[in-house]
Design a protein around this motif. Sequence first.
Motif, PDB file in Angstrom:
ATOM      1  N   LEU A 165       9.437  55.788  33.553  1.00  0.00           N
ATOM      2  CA  LEU A 165       8.839  55.190  34.754  1.00  0.00           C
ATOM      3  C   LEU A 165       7.820  56.104  35.415  1.00  0.00           C
ATOM      4  O   LEU A 165       6.896  55.652  36.082  1.00  0.00           O
ATOM      5  N   ASN A 166       8.000  57.391  35.228  1.00  0.00           N
ATOM      6  CA  ASN A 166       7.127  58.367  35.873  1.00  0.00           C
ATOM      7  C   ASN A 166       5.725  58.390  35.263  1.00  0.00           C
ATOM      8  O   ASN A 166       4.735  58.520  35.963  1.00  0.00           O
ATOM      9  N   GLY A 167       5.652  58.215  33.944  1.00  0.00           N
ATOM     10  CA  GLY A 167       4.346  58.396  33.308  1.00  0.00           C
ATOM     11  C   GLY A 167       3.747  57.153  32.668  1.00  0.00           C
ATOM     12  O   GLY A 167       2.560  57.139  32.339  1.00  0.00           O
ATOM     13  N   GLN A 168       4.565  56.114  32.506  1.00  0.00           N
ATOM     14  CA  GLN A 168       4.080  54.931  31.792  1.00  0.00           C
ATOM     15  C   GLN A 168       3.875  53.745  32.727  1.00  0.00           C
ATOM     16  O   GLN A 168       4.593  53.614  33.720  1.00  0.00           O
ATOM     17  N   PRO A 169       2.946  52.848  32.384  1.00  0.00           N
ATOM     18  CA  PRO A 169       2.830  51.628  33.185  1.00  0.00           C
ATOM     19  C   PRO A 169       4.061  50.755  32.936  1.00  0.00           C
ATOM     20  O   PRO A 169       4.694  50.876  31.884  1.00  0.00           O
ATOM     21  N   PRO A 170       4.436  49.875  33.884  1.00  0.00           N
ATOM     22  CA  PRO A 170       5.587  48.997  33.629  1.00  0.00           C
ATOM     23  C   PRO A 170       5.269  47.988  32.531  1.00  0.00           C
ATOM     24  O   PRO A 170       4.096  47.721  32.261  1.00  0.00           O
ATOM     25  N   ALA A 171       6.302  47.425  31.895  1.00  0.00           N
ATOM     26  CA  ALA A 171       6.078  46.363  30.895  1.00  0.00           C
ATOM     27  C   ALA A 171       6.050  45.042  31.662  1.00  0.00           C
ATOM     28  O   ALA A 171       6.992  44.737  32.393  1.00  0.00           O
ATOM     29  N   LEU A 172       4.985  44.294  31.496  1.00  0.00           N
ATOM     30  CA  LEU A 172       4.867  43.062  32.281  1.00  0.00           C
ATOM     31  C   LEU A 172       5.519  41.862  31.599  1.00  0.00           C
ATOM     32  O   LEU A 172       5.369  40.724  32.017  1.00  0.00           O
ATOM     33  N   GLY A 173       6.241  42.117  30.538  1.00  0.00           N
ATOM     34  CA  GLY A 173       7.021  41.096  29.845  1.00  0.00           C
ATOM     35  C   GLY A 173       8.036  41.824  28.977  1.00  0.00           C
ATOM     36  O   GLY A 173       8.059  43.056  28.942  1.00  0.00           O
ATOM     37  N   ASN A 174       8.883  41.042  28.270  1.00  0.00           N
ATOM     38  CA  ASN A 174       9.955  41.702  27.498  1.00  0.00           C
ATOM     39  C   ASN A 174       9.687  41.725  25.989  1.00  0.00           C
ATOM     40  O   ASN A 174      10.587  41.964  25.201  1.00  0.00           O
ATOM     41  N   ARG A 175       8.423  41.475  25.569  1.00  0.00           N
ATOM     42  CA  ARG A 175       8.127  41.410  24.130  1.00  0.00           C
ATOM     43  C   ARG A 175       7.657  42.776  23.618  1.00  0.00           C
ATOM     44  O   ARG A 175       6.633  43.301  24.051  1.00  0.00           O
ATOM     45  N   ILE A 176       8.438  43.309  22.712  1.00  0.00           N
ATOM     46  CA  ILE A 176       8.219  44.694  22.284  1.00  0.00           C
ATOM     47  C   ILE A 176       7.762  44.760  20.826  1.00  0.00           C
ATOM     48  O   ILE A 176       8.301  44.082  19.958  1.00  0.00           O
TER      49      ILE A 176
ATOM     50  N   GLY B 191       5.008  45.913  25.323  1.00  0.00           N
ATOM     51  CA  GLY B 191       5.306  47.352  25.278  1.00  0.00           C
ATOM     52  C   GLY B 191       5.497  47.769  23.828  1.00  0.00           C
ATOM     53  O   GLY B 191       5.859  46.937  22.986  1.00  0.00           O
ATOM     54  N   VAL B 192       5.236  49.060  23.538  1.00  0.00           N
ATOM     55  CA  VAL B 192       5.306  49.508  22.143  1.00  0.00           C
ATOM     56  C   VAL B 192       6.239  50.715  22.005  1.00  0.00           C
ATOM     57  O   VAL B 192       6.237  51.612  22.852  1.00  0.00           O
TER      58      VAL B 192
ATOM     59  N   ARG C 220      16.944  51.365  26.208  1.00  0.00           N
ATOM     60  CA  ARG C 220      17.319  51.349  27.632  1.00  0.00           C
ATOM     61  C   ARG C 220      16.135  51.796  28.501  1.00  0.00           C
ATOM     62  O   ARG C 220      15.906  51.261  29.578  1.00  0.00           O
ATOM     63  N   ALA C 221      15.389  52.795  28.004  1.00  0.00           N
ATOM     64  CA  ALA C 221      14.214  53.255  28.774  1.00  0.00           C
ATOM     65  C   ALA C 221      13.170  52.139  28.834  1.00  0.00           C
ATOM     66  O   ALA C 221      12.553  51.903  29.878  1.00  0.00           O
ATOM     67  N   MET C 222      13.005  51.419  27.704  1.00  0.00           N
ATOM     68  CA  MET C 222      12.045  50.300  27.699  1.00  0.00           C
ATOM     69  C   MET C 222      12.525  49.207  28.654  1.00  0.00           C
ATOM     70  O   MET C 222      11.720  48.601  29.366  1.00  0.00           O
ATOM     71  N   LEU C 223      13.840  48.986  28.679  1.00  0.00           N
ATOM     72  CA  LEU C 223      14.379  47.990  29.613  1.00  0.00           C
ATOM     73  C   LEU C 223      13.999  48.353  31.058  1.00  0.00           C
ATOM     74  O   LEU C 223      13.610  47.488  31.844  1.00  0.00           O
ATOM     75  N   SER C 224      14.086  49.646  31.395  1.00  0.00           N
ATOM     76  CA  SER C 224      13.761  50.042  32.778  1.00  0.00           C
ATOM     77  C   SER C 224      12.292  49.725  33.095  1.00  0.00           C
ATOM     78  O   SER C 224      11.974  49.338  34.217  1.00  0.00           O
ATOM     79  N   LEU C 225      11.421  49.861  32.097  1.00  0.00           N
ATOM     80  CA  LEU C 225      10.001  49.542  32.318  1.00  0.00           C
ATOM     81  C   LEU C 225       9.814  48.035  32.515  1.00  0.00           C
ATOM     82  O   LEU C 225       8.979  47.592  33.300  1.00  0.00           O
ATOM     83  N   TYR C 226      10.613  47.257  31.784  1.00  0.00           N
ATOM     84  CA  TYR C 226      10.558  45.804  31.927  1.00  0.00           C
ATOM     85  C   TYR C 226      11.082  45.393  33.314  1.00  0.00           C
ATOM     86  O   TYR C 226      10.472  44.571  34.014  1.00  0.00           O
TER      87      TYR C 226
ATOM     88  N   LEU D 103       9.286  43.433  36.444  1.00  0.00           N
ATOM     89  CA  LEU D 103       9.822  42.266  37.171  1.00  0.00           C
ATOM     90  C   LEU D 103       9.827  42.513  38.673  1.00  0.00           C
ATOM     91  O   LEU D 103       9.480  41.652  39.468  1.00  0.00           O
ATOM     92  N   ARG D 104      10.238  43.752  39.041  1.00  0.00           N
ATOM     93  CA  ARG D 104      10.291  44.096  40.483  1.00  0.00           C
ATOM     94  C   ARG D 104       8.902  43.993  41.112  1.00  0.00           C
ATOM     95  O   ARG D 104       8.733  43.423  42.194  1.00  0.00           O
ATOM     96  N   ILE D 105       7.915  44.517  40.411  1.00  0.00           N
ATOM     97  CA  ILE D 105       6.551  44.503  40.946  1.00  0.00           C
ATOM     98  C   ILE D 105       6.059  43.056  41.097  1.00  0.00           C
ATOM     99  O   ILE D 105       5.477  42.685  42.115  1.00  0.00           O
ATOM    100  N   LYS D 106       6.347  42.234  40.073  1.00  0.00           N
ATOM    101  CA  LYS D 106       5.912  40.827  40.130  1.00  0.00           C
ATOM    102  C   LYS D 106       6.565  40.108  41.318  1.00  0.00           C
ATOM    103  O   LYS D 106       5.924  39.330  42.012  1.00  0.00           O
ATOM    104  N   LYS D 107       7.862  40.382  41.517  1.00  0.00           N
ATOM    105  CA  LYS D 107       8.606  39.745  42.611  1.00  0.00           C
ATOM    106  C   LYS D 107       8.001  40.156  43.962  1.00  0.00           C
ATOM    107  O   LYS D 107       7.800  39.321  44.841  1.00  0.00           O
ATOM    108  N   ASP D 108       7.700  41.442  44.082  1.00  0.00           N
ATOM    109  CA  ASP D 108       7.094  41.957  45.325  1.00  0.00           C
ATOM    110  C   ASP D 108       5.762  41.282  45.587  1.00  0.00           C
ATOM    111  O   ASP D 108       5.430  40.934  46.708  1.00  0.00           O
TER     112      ASP D 108
END
Length: 463
Positions: free
Chosen positions: A287-298, A373-374, A443-449, A453-458
């Motif tokens: 979360l510190n260095g990567q952009p969030p994943a704007l969907g769950n397709r990896i 996300g990759v 799990r780390a990718m899940l946190s980005l996803y 979601l949090r950002i979209k909700k906000d």
Amino acid sequence: MTKNLETFFKPKTIAVVGASKDSRKIGHSALKNLLISDYQCKIYPINPKEESILGLKCYKKVTDVEGNIDLVLISVPAAIVPRILKDCKEKNVKNVIIISSGFSEIGNHDLENELKTIIKDSKMRVLGPNVMGYKNASIGLDASFVYGNPRKGSIALISQSGALGIGMIYIANNEYMGVSKIVGVGNKIDIDDDDLIDYFANDPETKVIGLYIEAVKDGREFMNAIKRCNKPVLVVKAGRSTAGARATASHTGSMAGSDNIYSAAIKQAGGIRCRDIVELFDMAKALNGQPPALGNRIGIVTNGGGLGIMLTDACEEQGLVIPKLSTKTFKKIDEILPNLIVPNNPIDVIADADFYRYETATRALLEDRNIDGVIVASVHGGYARPEEFTGAILKMIRERKLHEEFKKPILATWVGGREYEDLVLDLKSAGVPIYSSSWRTARAMLSLYLEGLRIKKDQKKKD
Ligand code: COA
């Protein structure tokens, strides 16, 4: 009582009550930590028996100090603490840290209630009792009695356990991750997790907030603080089991509460529950260095089929999806793979993959609109060349342009032994989120996803 913790974290004057010449005492370490801090401020040792300690003039009581005191650290036996706290109140001290133990964590509720009564009608903010204090790495101030210097960075840590807090500093250092502030909260008679979340939400030095909690005092306020926070909040909540809840009661005198309720409430508030401290750092790193994943397709790139399958399983278990390649991406990959290999997701760039194959496959996935996300993975498969993988990762993940262009996260996974470790350390020190297991990566990718979601909700709330 003031909500603002600015003078708490950036005090201009600090007194240590129970400062001692005896280097084995906590009051000595607390004073010494302040003295060796880079941060410059006025320091007053308080001890009725001494004229001076560590070269500083010593005062008998806080009320003897001329001028204001922004912060007092108390390190005297519990029974004396109420008296000292009354002195602090009389002196209009702005903030107090009570290091001393011996309160509700050992069943001494009356003594702890006495402290609460003293501070009830004052503006004073109090951290503790039963705490290590805090380290403000952003400005180089050590207001704790414990050893261990965090690197300066952007993760704020809040720990209900002092010892674990120190462990967290060393994990962060090992992982080359920087900390903005680390605070022990102990029995939380006043300054609570929600106050700190609010402060860190507005702290320009903090990007990610991580908490170790055993219980919260005010569930509603805690959840509201997470909800209000515009940064990722990672929570390790201990005391899940019956025996764990029992241990919680004797550690910080708190009730662990229903685990399922905690999980649901943290999720609903937009926080992320981590299984343990290591996972907290895994997620914080991403979360510190990567952009969030704007969907769950990896999309997955790997030089080992087995590793690709394990990553696929781990991702799907977390609710992430590994979609089939689009025709366009299939063609791009087909051009760079040897004839016998059919492109798929996970893309197996096979064991002898070089820098070019890794980079081209990753870029093709980033360009694919069906991928959010990759994950780029490497196993030391005998004749594979780890430095081709780490070189490609280093280039892609560090290259800010790639993030700006695609706004998609990239995580790395490796499987190997000591021969790989130096290369992995190079990556970690460059801030690359790299993990030694498929599970941890997923799990780390899940946190980005979840952050996406949090950002979209906000955003939706604002629109
Ligand atoms: N004002 C200022 N100093 C006072 C005082 C007063 N009213 N009364 C006594 N002192 C001095 C003592 O004389 C002593 O100084 P000295 O070494 O010069 O004699 C100093 O304060 C400390 O008191 P002491 O009785 O020696 O206590 P201690 O240092 O052995 O233990 C604590 C005090 C707070 C460290 C201990 O009670 C404690 O709680 N330990 C656990 C702390 C902890 O683990 N916290 C949680 C971390 S996560």
